[in-house]
Design an enzyme around this catalytic site. Structure first.
Site, mmCIF file in Angstrom:
data_model
loop_
_atom_site.group_PDB
_atom_site.id
_atom_site.type_symbol
_atom_site.label_atom_id
_atom_site.label_comp_id
_atom_site.label_asym_id
_atom_site.label_seq_id
_atom_site.Cartn_x
_atom_site.Cartn_y
_atom_site.Cartn_z
ATOM 1 N N GLU A 1 1.196 -0.995 0.029
ATOM 2 C CA GLU A 1 0.246 0.004 -0.123
ATOM 3 C C GLU A 1 0.947 1.191 0.044
ATOM 4 O O GLU A 1 2.154 1.096 0.396
ATOM 5 C CB GLU A 1 -1.122 -0.165 1.433
ATOM 6 C CG GLU A 1 -0.445 0.314 2.487
ATOM 7 C CD GLU A 1 -1.496 0.366 3.669
ATOM 8 O OE1 GLU A 1 -2.437 1.036 3.276
ATOM 9 O OE2 GLU A 1 -1.413 -0.312 4.718
ATOM 10 N N LYS B 1 2.913 4.398 1.023
ATOM 11 C CA LYS B 1 3.391 5.016 2.174
ATOM 12 C C LYS B 1 3.036 6.460 2.169
ATOM 13 O O LYS B 1 3.301 7.102 1.625
ATOM 14 C CB LYS B 1 5.016 4.918 2.210
ATOM 15 C CG LYS B 1 5.728 5.374 3.502
ATOM 16 C CD LYS B 1 7.157 4.899 3.328
ATOM 17 C CE LYS B 1 7.961 5.074 4.610
ATOM 18 N NZ LYS B 1 7.597 6.322 5.577
ATOM 19 N N ASP C 1 2.822 10.055 3.508
ATOM 20 C CA ASP C 1 3.777 11.166 4.194
ATOM 21 C C ASP C 1 3.153 11.875 5.219
ATOM 22 O O ASP C 1 2.706 13.090 4.756
ATOM 23 C CB ASP C 1 4.325 11.792 2.900
ATOM 24 C CG ASP C 1 5.667 12.540 3.599
ATOM 25 O OD1 ASP C 1 6.068 12.264 4.518
ATOM 26 O OD2 ASP C 1 5.842 13.340 2.542
ATOM 27 N N TYR D 1 -3.761 1.289 9.426
ATOM 28 C CA TYR D 1 -2.881 0.027 8.501
ATOM 29 C C TYR D 1 -2.505 -1.059 9.454
ATOM 30 O O TYR D 1 -1.888 -1.911 8.899
ATOM 31 C CB TYR D 1 -1.701 0.797 7.616
ATOM 32 C CG TYR D 1 -0.880 1.687 8.368
ATOM 33 C CD1 TYR D 1 -0.014 1.083 9.318
ATOM 34 C CD2 TYR D 1 -0.865 3.051 8.007
ATOM 35 C CE1 TYR D 1 0.970 2.170 10.114
ATOM 36 C CE2 TYR D 1 0.224 3.754 8.707
ATOM 37 C CZ TYR D 1 0.883 3.451 9.690
ATOM 38 O OH TYR D 1 1.847 4.077 10.059
ATOM 39 N N LYS E 1 10.997 3.677 -1.275
ATOM 40 C CA LYS E 1 10.879 5.008 -1.198
ATOM 41 C C LYS E 1 11.076 5.773 -2.638
ATOM 42 O O LYS E 1 11.945 5.148 -3.145
ATOM 43 C CB LYS E 1 12.014 6.042 -0.278
ATOM 44 C CG LYS E 1 11.628 5.508 1.133
ATOM 45 C CD LYS E 1 11.211 6.829 1.860
ATOM 46 C CE LYS E 1 11.943 7.097 2.988
ATOM 47 N NZ LYS E 1 12.106 8.548 3.440
ATOM 48 N N CYS F 1 4.609 49.928 -4.295
ATOM 49 C CA CYS F 1 3.923 48.848 -4.806
ATOM 50 C C CYS F 1 4.324 48.948 -6.476
ATOM 51 O O CYS F 1 4.519 49.725 -7.053
ATOM 52 C CB CYS F 1 2.400 49.313 -4.846
ATOM 53 S SG CYS F 1 1.649 47.981 -5.774
ATOM 54 N N CYS G 1 1.220 50.163 -8.720
ATOM 55 C CA CYS G 1 0.720 51.401 -8.513
ATOM 56 C C CYS G 1 1.729 52.509 -7.967
ATOM 57 O O CYS G 1 1.457 53.702 -7.880
ATOM 58 C CB CYS G 1 -0.702 51.703 -7.846
ATOM 59 S SG CYS G 1 -0.568 51.296 -6.120
ATOM 60 N N CYS H 1 0.479 46.819 -0.281
ATOM 61 C CA CYS H 1 0.288 47.853 -1.061
ATOM 62 C C CYS H 1 -0.847 48.843 -0.333
ATOM 63 O O CYS H 1 -1.943 48.157 0.220
ATOM 64 C CB CYS H 1 -0.280 47.790 -2.077
ATOM 65 S SG CYS H 1 -1.124 49.270 -3.112
ATOM 66 N N CYS I 1 -5.419 50.808 -6.337
ATOM 67 C CA CYS I 1 -4.239 50.069 -6.901
ATOM 68 C C CYS I 1 -5.014 49.031 -8.056
ATOM 69 O O CYS I 1 -5.814 48.390 -7.621
ATOM 70 C CB CYS I 1 -3.659 49.149 -5.917
ATOM 71 S SG CYS I 1 -2.417 48.025 -6.522
HETATM 72 S S1 IVH Z 1 3.192 -0.110 8.489
HETATM 73 C C1 IVH Z 1 6.710 -1.857 11.984
HETATM 74 N N1 IVH Z 1 2.174 1.139 6.530
HETATM 75 O O1 IVH Z 1 6.066 5.056 7.665
HETATM 76 C C2 IVH Z 1 6.291 -0.607 11.235
HETATM 77 N N2 IVH Z 1 3.877 2.361 7.876
HETATM 78 O O2 IVH Z 1 8.943 4.197 7.638
HETATM 79 C C3 IVH Z 1 4.968 -1.001 10.392
HETATM 80 N N3 IVH Z 1 4.010 4.680 7.055
HETATM 81 O O3 IVH Z 1 6.676 4.624 11.092
HETATM 82 C C4 IVH Z 1 4.318 0.410 9.625
HETATM 83 N N4 IVH Z 1 2.485 4.578 5.516
HETATM 84 O O4 IVH Z 1 4.623 5.758 10.339
HETATM 85 C C5 IVH Z 1 3.086 1.264 7.363
HETATM 86 N N5 IVH Z 1 1.136 2.123 4.956
HETATM 87 C C6 IVH Z 1 1.891 2.056 5.746
HETATM 88 C C7 IVH Z 1 2.579 3.444 6.088
HETATM 89 C C8 IVH Z 1 3.254 3.459 7.302
HETATM 90 C C9 IVH Z 1 3.341 5.461 6.195
HETATM 91 C C10 IVH Z 1 4.995 5.073 8.033
HETATM 92 C C11 IVH Z 1 4.831 4.485 9.359
HETATM 93 C C12 IVH Z 1 6.234 4.009 10.014
HETATM 94 C C13 IVH Z 1 6.858 4.847 8.799
HETATM 95 C C14 IVH Z 1 8.209 3.967 8.435
#
Ligand code: IVH
Length: 673
Positions: A117, A119, A121, A227, A317, A411, A414, A429, A435
């Protein structure tokens, strides 16, 4: 690292790297203000890891073995029942193959299946449920201890109770993310209010989860995607794989992100990653990779850890979307509120799938903080996927011909004086009425998507209407004249045939009866955006009622903050604004009347606390149905605190503020009217 590096020089380098990494951890986790890009940070960590591998004596007490980030001071600490660990990284498919090979070797199996799935951010959060009820929710902190931010997580959707077949005692882990659109809106408001913008949705999210007032968190929308689940004590998980878990979580009351796949071979994992590389730009929030986990939960667990990283999962990543280009010049752009914003004009560069030639520099402080000079080679990133950002100059590549960015004193549109209000970073301004850039910006905003949404009245056409054709006087001075335009007025404009003219007039006609809220947004009153405009419109129901209201009545609007109320009162008091409204109305603008919301709890605000006989969401629903509102935390604006068993500190707070504290019977009596 060179082959002949001595232990002494390796030790010195290790110390430097540790200090640097420590400094960046602090900036990233504690202050939500990273100093370097993720790529640069990862490079420091990789170098340290390599040194420690080559000189194991240096690896004693390595910061790499600890989870970074310490809990903040402002919140109570809680210990995670299951440590919140992080994941090892891979950035090439080769590294991923090695991960897969190790999993096969250790399990002795060739038919390992994976789950993938995105990741997210965002910010890791943990939610502890006992007997099915939320006990607390916390941030990750240092992975062992986190900050308790229960009310804030509740305010953004953490369920109070688990449902369905969820274990009664369970620790749920997920990520809180801010949508890019909300992030942009938040930054727009911050810049408008003279505050410095957040760097990215992640930092904005961190700031918002650590708000002391849960209502403030709720106002900066975040979404929690779950998750992971760990059954505690005697409970057991009714699922065997990540795939089953993600299918079950929504039935337990948690939001999950639907784009995940299970039962994948390593080849299919790679295909998922390739698809995701492109597709992720379509998600409403930022993702920075793909998390790959051994699908079978028991097998994943059984694989154990190396240092802090589990062996059964890895984060693939994506490289940060950063490119180098040259800063050609800085242009100063005047917005509808008079804010004068520096915009970097760049040699066009392809970043994160789009060509970038301009990037906002936000305000003069940001230019100074980054130390940018005109002519610099700079790092450009598409932060948050959509807003290009100039990260930093590459100082080493200066040629000596770079020049300071000149901060304007007048400005650029104007020539009026620029002002900096106390406590504000933005330059403005001073010529609000005259303006041309401000006037143009206001009409564009009025006709724009979030406001009256007049089709065909974009930047270029508004500019045409305000400029006038071939030396003739302008067709409109401001939005007030729009509704008096006729087809023949438009016929002389360059590029306007009879069809275009007829269409535009028809579109203007269709906008004559907007929602009051949209009109309020369109007027561009500072701090009056979507939610506040709706609150005002709900309260007064009609423009006439609003215009007739005095300051006290305006301040009484539920959901309208103090600062916003002050701006609204000041705006309504100004003659030229009354003249504008008058002209709009005389030319046929009639906002739709809105039935005032009615009900026995009309206009009353409630906070619910403690354990009640009905679930809180059900009580909240009846409050809203009866015209009231539900707030996350106790504040002066709240009228009633409804308390159940074991209510906690809110009762004291409410008593201090003189708020009525009622129990369930008292609440029932109120509902009867
Ligand atoms: S599972 C043992 N699933 O990424 C940790 N983590 O670099 C299992 N994160 O600390 C984490 N999306 O905060 C998992 N779909 C996802 C995630 C996810 C973001 C973060 C999480 C973790 C960090 C790891």
């Amino acid at each position: 690292m060179t082959a002949e590096m001595t232990l002494a020089s390796a030790r010195r380098r290790t110390e430097v790297l540790r200090a640097e990494i420590g400094r960046h951890n602090d900036a990233y986790y504690q202050r939500d203000a990273p100093l370097i890009s993720d790529t640069d940070y990862d490079a420091l960590v990789a170098e340290l890891r390599q040194l420690e591998a080559a000189f194991p004596r240096l690896a004693v007490d390595s910061p790499l073995a600890r989870v970074s980030g310490r809990p903040d001071e402002g919140f109570a600490r809680v210990q995670h029942p299951v440590p919140m660990l992080s994941l090892g990284n891979a950035s090439t498919l080769d590294e991923l193959r090695r991960f897969d090979q190790r999993v096969r070797d250790l399990t002795g199996r060739d038919d390992v299946r994976y789950h993938c799935e995105p990741k997210f951010d965002g910010l890791s959060v943990g939610l502890l449920y006992r007997k099915g009820t939320l006990v607390w929710g916390a941030t990750r902190g240092d992975g062992v201890t986190g900050e308790k931010v229960t009310a804030n997580l509740r305010a953004i959707g953490a369920p109070d109770r688990v449902t369905g077949l969820a274990p009664r005692d369970v620790y749920i882990r997920g990520e809180a993310v801010m949508y890019r659109s909300d992030f942009e809106e938040l930054n727009r408001r911050r810049i408008e209010a003279g505050e410095s913008p957040f760097r990215n949705p992640r930092n904005a999210g961190a700031g918002s989860i650590r708000q002391i007032d849960p209502a403030a968190t709720a106002a900066r929308p975040l979404h929690i995607f779950a998750y992971q689940a760990s059954a505690l004590e005697s409970s057991t998980l009714p699922v065997r794989t990540h795939g089953e878990l993600l299918a079950a979580l929504p039935t337990w009351g948690f939001k999950t992100f639907p784009e995940h796949q299970s039962d994948l071979t390593i080849e299919q994992v790679m295909a998922f990653i390739e698809t995701e590389r492109e597709r992720r730009h379509r998600w409403p929030f930022d993702t920075d990779g793909v998390v790959v986990k051994v699908d079978d939960l028991a097998t994943e667990q059984g694989l154990g850890f190396v240092g802090k990283d589990p062996r059964g999962a890895i984060a693939f990543k994506f490289p940060a979307e950063e490119r180098f280009t040259r800063l050609r010049s800085v242009r100063w752009q005047v917005g509808r509120t008079g804010s004068v914003t520096p915009v970097a004009e760049l040699e066009p560069v392809f970043v994160g799938g789009v060509m970038v030639a301009n990037a906002t520099l936000h305000n003069p402080n940001e230019i100074r903080r980054k130390g940018l000079l005109v002519g610099d080679m700079v790092v450009v990133r598409r932060a948050g996927e959509v807003i290009p950002e100039v990260v930093a100059p590459i100082v080493e590549q200066r040629r000596g011909t770079e020049t300071e960015v000149a901060i304007p004193e007048r400005c650029p549109e104007c020539g009026s004086e620029l002002l900096q209000q106390p406590g504000e970073i933005v330059l403005r301004c001073s010529n609000e009425g005259g303006c041309s850039a401000q006037r143009l910006g206001r009409v564009i905003h009025f006709a724009g998507r979030g406001a009256l949404d007049i089709e065909g009245l974009g930047d270029a056409n508004v500019a045409l209407l305000m400029a006038g054709a071939n030396g003739a006087p302008p067709l409109i001075r401001d939005a007030g004249d729009l509704f008096a335009l006729t087809i023949s007025d438009l016929a002389d404009l360059p590029g306007f045939g009879p069809v275009a003219a007829t269409n535009l007039i028809a579109a203007i006609d269709r906008a004559r009866h907007p929602d009051l809220a949209r009109l309020l947004i369109g007027l561009g009153i500072r701090m009056i955006g979507g939610e506040t405009a709706t609150a005002i419109s709900d309260h007064f129901g009609s423009l006439d009622a609003l215009l007739a209201a005095n300051e006290e009545e305006i301040r009484a609007v539920n959901g309208l903050g103090n600062v916003a109320a002050t701006h609204l009162v000041a705006w309504l008091a100004r003659d030229e604004n009354r003249v504008l409204l008058d002209r709009l109305q005389r030319n046929g603008l009639r906002p739709r009347e809105r039935a005032r919301r009615s009900g026995v709890l009309q206009g009353k605000s409630f906070v619910i606390t403690g354990t009640l006989t009905r679930p809180r969401p059900a009580i909240a629903e009846s409050i809203v149905a009866a015209g009231g509102t539900v707030a996350g935390g106790v504040s002066k604006r709240v009228d009633y605190l409804v308390v159940g068993e074991n209510p906690g500190s809110k009762v004291d707070q409410a008593r201090k503020l003189g708020i009525a504290v009622i129990d369930e019977d008292g609440f029932a009596a109120l509902m009867r009217g």
